[in-house]
Design a protein around this motif. Structure first.
Motif, mmCIF file in Angstrom:
data_model
loop_
_atom_site.group_PDB
_atom_site.id
_atom_site.type_symbol
_atom_site.label_atom_id
_atom_site.label_comp_id
_atom_site.label_asym_id
_atom_site.label_seq_id
_atom_site.Cartn_x
_atom_site.Cartn_y
_atom_site.Cartn_z
ATOM 1 N N THR B 184 0.819 -1.219 0.000
ATOM 2 C CA THR B 184 0.000 0.000 0.000
ATOM 3 C C THR B 184 0.852 1.268 0.000
ATOM 4 O OG1 THR B 184 -1.591 -1.258 1.255
ATOM 5 C CG2 THR B 184 -1.950 1.089 1.153
ATOM 6 N N ALA B 185 1.985 1.222 0.721
ATOM 7 C CA ALA B 185 2.789 2.434 0.848
ATOM 8 C C ALA B 185 3.791 2.587 -0.308
ATOM 9 C CB ALA B 185 3.525 2.427 2.180
ATOM 10 N N LEU B 186 3.750 1.649 -1.243
ATOM 11 C CA LEU B 186 4.750 1.696 -2.322
ATOM 12 C C LEU B 186 4.112 2.180 -3.621
ATOM 13 C CD1 LEU B 186 6.297 -1.805 -1.606
ATOM 14 C CD2 LEU B 186 7.128 0.408 -0.798
ATOM 15 N N ASP B 187 4.922 2.720 -4.529
ATOM 16 C CA ASP B 187 4.329 3.119 -5.803
ATOM 17 C C ASP B 187 4.183 1.895 -6.706
ATOM 18 O OD1 ASP B 187 6.707 2.867 -7.481
ATOM 19 O OD2 ASP B 187 7.452 4.554 -6.306
ATOM 20 N N VAL B 188 3.415 2.065 -7.789
ATOM 21 C CA VAL B 188 2.886 0.919 -8.522
ATOM 22 C C VAL B 188 3.971 0.009 -9.102
ATOM 23 C CG1 VAL B 188 1.312 0.216 -10.345
ATOM 24 C CG2 VAL B 188 0.846 2.260 -9.020
ATOM 25 N N THR B 189 5.043 0.605 -9.624
ATOM 26 C CA THR B 189 6.079 -0.241 -10.236
ATOM 27 C C THR B 189 6.774 -1.088 -9.166
ATOM 28 O OG1 THR B 189 7.478 1.713 -10.117
ATOM 29 C CG2 THR B 189 6.618 1.120 -12.276
ATOM 30 N N ILE B 190 7.044 -0.464 -8.018
ATOM 31 C CA ILE B 190 7.682 -1.186 -6.922
ATOM 32 C C ILE B 190 6.729 -2.253 -6.393
ATOM 33 C CG2 ILE B 190 8.795 -0.966 -4.667
ATOM 34 C CD1 ILE B 190 10.218 0.546 -6.851
ATOM 35 N N GLN B 191 5.446 -1.898 -6.349
ATOM 36 C CA GLN B 191 4.408 -2.822 -5.907
ATOM 37 C C GLN B 191 4.467 -4.115 -6.724
ATOM 38 O OE1 GLN B 191 0.698 -0.793 -5.349
ATOM 39 N NE2 GLN B 191 -0.461 -2.557 -6.020
ATOM 40 N N ALA B 192 4.570 -3.956 -8.048
ATOM 41 C CA ALA B 192 4.619 -5.129 -8.918
ATOM 42 C C ALA B 192 5.852 -5.975 -8.603
ATOM 43 C CB ALA B 192 4.638 -4.684 -10.384
ATOM 44 N N GLN B 193 6.979 -5.312 -8.361
ATOM 45 C CA GLN B 193 8.209 -6.053 -8.048
ATOM 46 C C GLN B 193 8.070 -6.840 -6.747
ATOM 47 O OE1 GLN B 193 11.473 -3.333 -7.845
ATOM 48 N NE2 GLN B 193 11.152 -2.568 -9.924
ATOM 49 N N ILE B 194 7.460 -6.201 -5.758
ATOM 50 C CA ILE B 194 7.318 -6.863 -4.453
ATOM 51 C C ILE B 194 6.378 -8.063 -4.577
ATOM 52 C CG2 ILE B 194 6.473 -6.570 -2.083
ATOM 53 C CD1 ILE B 194 9.103 -5.198 -2.449
ATOM 54 N N LEU B 195 5.294 -7.909 -5.344
ATOM 55 C CA LEU B 195 4.363 -9.022 -5.530
ATOM 56 C C LEU B 195 5.051 -10.184 -6.258
ATOM 57 C CD1 LEU B 195 1.068 -7.163 -6.430
ATOM 58 C CD2 LEU B 195 1.708 -8.217 -4.263
ATOM 59 N N GLU B 196 5.871 -9.820 -7.229
ATOM 60 C CA GLU B 196 6.640 -10.822 -7.962
ATOM 61 C C GLU B 196 7.544 -11.586 -6.982
ATOM 62 O OE1 GLU B 196 7.666 -13.166 -10.715
ATOM 63 O OE2 GLU B 196 6.193 -11.594 -11.144
ATOM 64 N N LEU B 197 8.154 -10.814 -6.064
ATOM 65 C CA LEU B 197 9.039 -11.394 -5.066
ATOM 66 C C LEU B 197 8.280 -12.370 -4.163
ATOM 67 C CD1 LEU B 197 11.811 -11.426 -3.664
ATOM 68 C CD2 LEU B 197 11.053 -9.489 -2.298
ATOM 69 N N PHE B 198 7.070 -11.995 -3.778
ATOM 70 C CA PHE B 198 6.248 -12.880 -2.953
ATOM 71 C C PHE B 198 6.049 -14.221 -3.637
ATOM 72 C CE2 PHE B 198 4.359 -9.251 -0.461
ATOM 73 C CZ PHE B 198 4.716 -9.760 0.763
ATOM 74 N N ARG B 199 5.700 -14.146 -4.933
ATOM 75 C CA ARG B 199 5.422 -15.376 -5.664
ATOM 76 C C ARG B 199 6.686 -16.242 -5.778
ATOM 77 N NH1 ARG B 199 1.852 -14.448 -10.858
ATOM 78 N NH2 ARG B 199 2.565 -12.418 -10.217
ATOM 79 N N ASP B 200 7.776 -15.546 -6.051
ATOM 80 C CA ASP B 200 9.061 -16.213 -6.191
ATOM 81 C C ASP B 200 9.440 -16.938 -4.894
ATOM 82 O OD1 ASP B 200 11.506 -16.818 -7.455
ATOM 83 O OD2 ASP B 200 12.467 -15.194 -6.325
ATOM 84 N N ILE B 201 9.282 -16.229 -3.778
ATOM 85 C CA ILE B 201 9.648 -16.795 -2.482
ATOM 86 C C ILE B 201 8.745 -17.968 -2.121
ATOM 87 C CG2 ILE B 201 9.426 -16.269 -0.015
ATOM 88 C CD1 ILE B 201 10.818 -13.593 -0.743
ATOM 89 N N GLN B 202 7.467 -17.828 -2.461
ATOM 90 C CA GLN B 202 6.546 -18.917 -2.157
ATOM 91 C C GLN B 202 6.923 -20.176 -2.949
ATOM 92 O OE1 GLN B 202 2.344 -18.251 -2.942
ATOM 93 N NE2 GLN B 202 1.994 -18.999 -0.867
ATOM 94 N N ASN B 203 7.308 -19.988 -4.202
ATOM 95 C CA ASN B 203 7.734 -21.129 -5.016
ATOM 96 C C ASN B 203 8.957 -21.808 -4.421
ATOM 97 O OD1 ASN B 203 5.692 -20.846 -6.821
ATOM 98 N ND2 ASN B 203 6.879 -19.567 -8.246
ATOM 99 N N ARG B 204 9.862 -20.992 -3.891
ATOM 100 C CA ARG B 204 11.108 -21.557 -3.391
ATOM 101 C C ARG B 204 10.977 -22.171 -2.013
ATOM 102 N NH1 ARG B 204 16.329 -17.923 -4.802
ATOM 103 N NH2 ARG B 204 15.367 -16.676 -6.430
ATOM 104 N N THR B 205 10.187 -21.540 -1.136
ATOM 105 C CA THR B 205 10.169 -21.988 0.255
ATOM 106 C C THR B 205 8.882 -22.701 0.644
ATOM 107 O OG1 THR B 205 9.249 -19.901 1.016
ATOM 108 C CG2 THR B 205 11.636 -20.057 0.958
#
Lengths: 310, 335
Positions: B184-205
Motif C-alpha cells: 500500500t505504501a509503495l508506488d505501482v512499479t515497486i508494488q509489482a516487483q514486491i508481488l513478484e518477489l512474494f510469488r518467487d519466495i513462495q515457489n522456493r520456500t
C-alpha cells in the motif's frame, strides 16, 4: 568527522572569547572597586595597589593585559586574598566541585532514566503515578529547601549521615541527593514522555513480531530512540547542576569553587570573577559539544561530518 | 491439502471510552500449506485486527481476544502464555507491515535487525547468523548485501526497505507469512516487483501467505483463495476465479464494481452507497443490509447461515437460501 570537530573547536573558542569580553566589560562597568571599604586607606597605598593591579590604566589596556595572561592560562592573582592566585583557587576548588557535580549528574541520569522507563512501561498504573509524583515534587522543591530538610531529618534527627563538609562517601550522600533531585525529575519526565511515544512506533511492533523479549525491545529498540530528547537537555542540565553547586556547597560547607565565585562578585575581585566565569563557561561549552557528539552516536541519521562529494 | 492454520469463530474486541468496539466478530477460515489467502475488505472491516490476532499482537489492554480459536500445529494459540507466544512469533509465523518507512528501527543497522531475529530463535553463532542474513538479502534481491548489512534504514528506498522487511520475516523459515497491506505504501512499479518477489519466495520456500489488502488489483495477481470481510465477519470465501467471475455476495459484487477497469471503455465506476455499520453496536442481522440493494426483511434480523456453493466457495447471504430464491426482489433501494 575530524573537520567537524575542528570547526566546532573554533566556534567554541569564539564563544569563550565573547563570554570573556562581555564579562570583563560588564563587571568593570558595575560601580565599586575592590578597595571600596569602610575604613579609608592611605591614598598613596591605594594608588600603589591600583598600579600593581593595573587598575589605574584605561579599561582597554587592562583588557589587553588580561587577555595576554589568559592565553597562557594565567588567571592572575586574587586582589582580595593577596597571597592566593586564581589558578591556585581553581586547583583547590575545582576537583571537589567536579566530584560533586559528576556524582550528581550520574545519579540524576541513572535514577531519572530508571523512573522514566518504569513509568512508561506501567503507563497509567500505580508505579507510573508514584514515579511522576516523585518527579513533580523533585521539580517543585528548590534544592536549598531540600538540602535543609535532608540535614534536619537525616543528619540532625536520625544522625545517619554527617551534616556537612566533604570527606568520605557518607559525606557525599546528602549534598548529592539535594542537588540531583531536580535534574533527576526533569530526566524522568522527559524519558517517560519520549518512551511512551517511541513504544507506539511501528518498529517496536516489528520487534515484537520478531518474537523478541520485552527486555530486549525496551533496551535495544526503544531506549536508544527515546534517549535523544533526554540527551538534548543534558547540556543545560549540567549547567544547572554547576550553578546549583554554588548554593549546595555553601549549605554543606563544601570547599569547592562555588564560594570563590560568589564572594568574588561582592568583593569586585576582578581576576577571580573572570577566572571562575571563564572556567565554568568552558565546562558548559564542552558539555554542549559532547551532547552534539552523542547525538551522532545515538542516531545515525544525524550526520556530523560533511556529506560526501561536497 | 494440509490445513496449516485454522481460525475458528475468532472474536476480538477493544475497550474504548465510547464503549466496546467489536472489531472481529466470529471469523472462521483455514489456511492451506503453500497457498496465498487474501483477506480483502474496506478500512475498518477487521482484516488487520484478524492478522494481529494470529500474531498475538493485539495490544492488551485495550484489546482482547474475546472468543474463538486459532489452531496452529495442534495448539490453540489464543490460550498460549506470552512466553510461548514469543517462540512462535518470527519463527513459525512472521509478519510484514504496511509502511516500510516506519517499520524498521532507524537507529540499528539493517543487518543487526535481521540477525537478532535468528539469534532469538535459533542456537547459532553470530558469524553464521550473519552469513544467513546475507543469503536472505540475496534472495529478496538486495544487491551487494555484504556492505548493505552495515547500513541504516534511512539509506534505503521504500521498496528496498520492504525487501528487508521480507528478509527479516523469512529469516527463520516460518511456515506462515502474514503480509498486512505490504504494497500500500509503495508506488505501482515497486508494488509489482514486491508481488513478484512474494510469488518467487513462495515457489522456493513453500511458505503459506496471508495477504491482507483492500487492493483488488493486488489480489488478482497473487491470491489463490480470497476471503471477503465486512464489518468484522467473513461474508464470502472462494478461489480467485470464483470470487472474480462468480461473486455471490452483494458486497463482493459492489467491491468488484467499484474497481476502475481499463479494458472496458464505457464501464462506469459504481460506488457502494452508504457507510459500514457502527461496530460499537453491530447489527444482529447481516451488517450489509442497510447498503444492500436486494435486502429482505429477514436480513436485518438474522445473520445469514453459510451456503456452500462449491468445495471452496462459501457465502453468507440470505439470497442464496432455498427459501429466498423466488423472493429475491429488492425491497430497499438506495438511489
Amino acid at each position: 568527522m575530524t573537520s567537524y570537530i575542528l570547526k566546532r573547536l573554533g566556534a567554541m573558542l569564539v564563544t569563550l572569547w565573547l563570554i570573556v569580553t562581555l564579562t570583563f566589560f560588564l563587571m568593570h562597568s558595575v560601580p565599586g572597586s575592590p578597595f571600596n571599604e569602610e575604613r579609608t586607606t592611605n591614598e598613596a597605598i591605594q594608588k600603589n595597589l591600583e598600579a600593581y593591579f593595573h587598575l589605574d590604566e584605561p579599561l582597554y589596556v587592562q583588557y589587553g593585559i588580561y587577555m595576554k595572561s589568559l592565553v597562557t592560562f594565567d588567571f592572575g592573582p586574587s586582589i582580595k586574598r593577596s597571597s592566593d592566585s586564581v589558578n591556585a583557587m581553581l586547583e583547590r576548588g575545582f576537583p571537589i566541585s567536579f566530584e560533586l557535580g559528576f556524582i550528581t549528574l550520574v545519579t540524576a541520569i541513572v535514577s531519572g532514566l530508571f523512573l522514566g522507563i518504569i513509568a512508561a512501561l506501567r503507563h497509567n498504573g500505580f508505579v507510573d503515578y508514584l514515579a511522576m509524583t516523585i518527579a513533580v515534587l523533585g521539580i517543585s522543591i528548590p534544592n536549598f529547601v531540600l538540602a535543609t530538610l535532608l540535614i534536619q531529618q537525616l543528619a540532625v534527627t536520625y544522625e545517619i549521615f554527617p551534616a556537612a563538609t566533604w570527606q568520605s562517601p557518607m559525606h557525599m550522600v546528602l549534598p548529592t541527593l539535594a542537588l540531583a533531585t531536580g535534574p533527576m525529575a526533569i530526566i524522568a519526565r522527559l524519558t517517560r514522555a519520549s518512551m511512551l511515544e517511541v513504544l507506539t512506533q511501528d518498529y517496536i511492533r516489528t520487534a515484537k513480531a520478531k518474537g523478541l523479549s520485552p527486555v530486549k525491545i525496551v533496551f535495544k529498540h526503544a531506549l536508544r530512540n527515546a534517549m535523544l530528547p533526554v540527551v538534548t537537555v543534558l547540556g543545560t542540565l549540567a549547567a544547572s547542576i554547576l550553578t546549583g553547586t554554588f548554593v549546595i556547597e555553601k549549605i554543606f560547607a563544601i570547599p569547592g569553587m562555588g564560594r570563590y565565585f560568589v564572594e568574588s562578585i561582592s568583593n569586585r575581585d576582578y581576576p577571580v570573577i573572570m577566572g571562575t566565569t571563564v572556567f565554568y563557561s568552558a565546562i558548559l561549552i564542552i558539555m554542549l559539544f559532547l551532547v552534539d557528539i552523542a547525538y551522532g552516536l545515538l542516531d545515525p541519521r544525524i550526520k556530523l561530518h560533511k556529506k560526501e562529494g561536497r | 491439502m494440509e490445513k496449516i492454520l485454522q481460525v475458528k469463530d475468532l472474536q476480538v474486541a477493544f475497550k474504548t471510552f465510547g464503549g466496546e468496539v467489536q472489531a472481529v466478530r466470529g471469523v472462521t477460515f483455514d489456511l492451506l500449506k503453500g497457498e496465498t489467502l487474501a483477506i480483502v475488505g474496506e478500512s475498518g472491516c477487521g482484516k488487520s485486527v484478524t492478522s494481529q490476532a494470529i500474531m498475538g499482537l493485539i495490544p492488551s489492554p485495550p484489546g482482547k481476544i474475546a472468543g474463538g480459536e486459532i489452531i496452529f500445529k495442534n495448539r490453540d494459540l489464543t490460550s498460549l502464555p506470552e512466553k510461548e507466544w514469543r517462540n512462535v512469533r518470527g519463527a513459525d509465523i512472521s509478519m510484514i507491515f504496511q509502511d516500510p518507512m516506519t517499520a524498521l528501527n532507524p537507529t540499528l543497522t539493517v543487518g543487526e535487525q535481521i540477525i537478532e531475529g535468528i539469534i532469538q530463535h535459533e542456537k547459532i553463532a553470530r558469524t553464521q547468523a550473519k552469513a544467513k542474513a546475507i543469503d536472505m538479502l540475496n534472495l529478496v534481491g538486495i544487491p551487494v548485501p555484504e556492505s548493505r548489512m552495515k547500513q541504516y534504514p534511512h539509506q534505503f528506498s521504500g521498496g528496498m526497505r520492504q525487501r528487508i522487511m521480507i528478509a527479516m520475516a523469512l529469516i527463520c523459515q516460518p511456515e506462515i507469512l502474514i503480509a498486512d497491506e505490504p504494497t500500500t505504501a509503495l508506488d505501482v512499479t515497486i508494488q509489482a516487483q514486491i508481488l513478484e518477489l512474494f510469488r518467487d519466495i513462495q515457489n522456493r520456500t513453500g511458505v503459506s501467505i496471508v495477504l491482507i489488502t483492500h487492493d483488488l488489483g493486488v489480489v488478482a495477481q497473487v491470491a489463490d483463495r480470497i476471503a471477503v470481510m465486512y464489518a468484522g465477519k467473513i461474508v464470502e470465501t472462494g478461489t480467485r476465479r470464483e470470487i472474480f467471475y462468480n461473486p455471490q455476495h452483494p458486497y463482493t459484487r459492489g467491491l468488484l464494481q467499484s474497481v476502475p477497469r481499463l479494458d472496458r471503455e464505457d464501464a462506469e465506476l459504481i460506488p457502494i452507497a452508504g457507510s459500514p455499520p457502527d461496530l460499537f453496536a453491530p447489527p444482529t442481522g447481516c451488517p450489509f443490509t442497510a447498503r444492500c440493494e436486494s435486502a429482505m426483511e429477514v436480513c436485518s434480523r438474522v445473520y445469514p447461515i453459510e451456503t456452500k456453493l462449491s468445495e471452496q466457495h462459501q457465502v453468507h447471504c440470505w439470497l442464496q437460501d432455498q427459501r429466498a430464491r423466488k423472493l429475491a426482489v429488492p425491497v430497499i433501494t438506495i438511489s
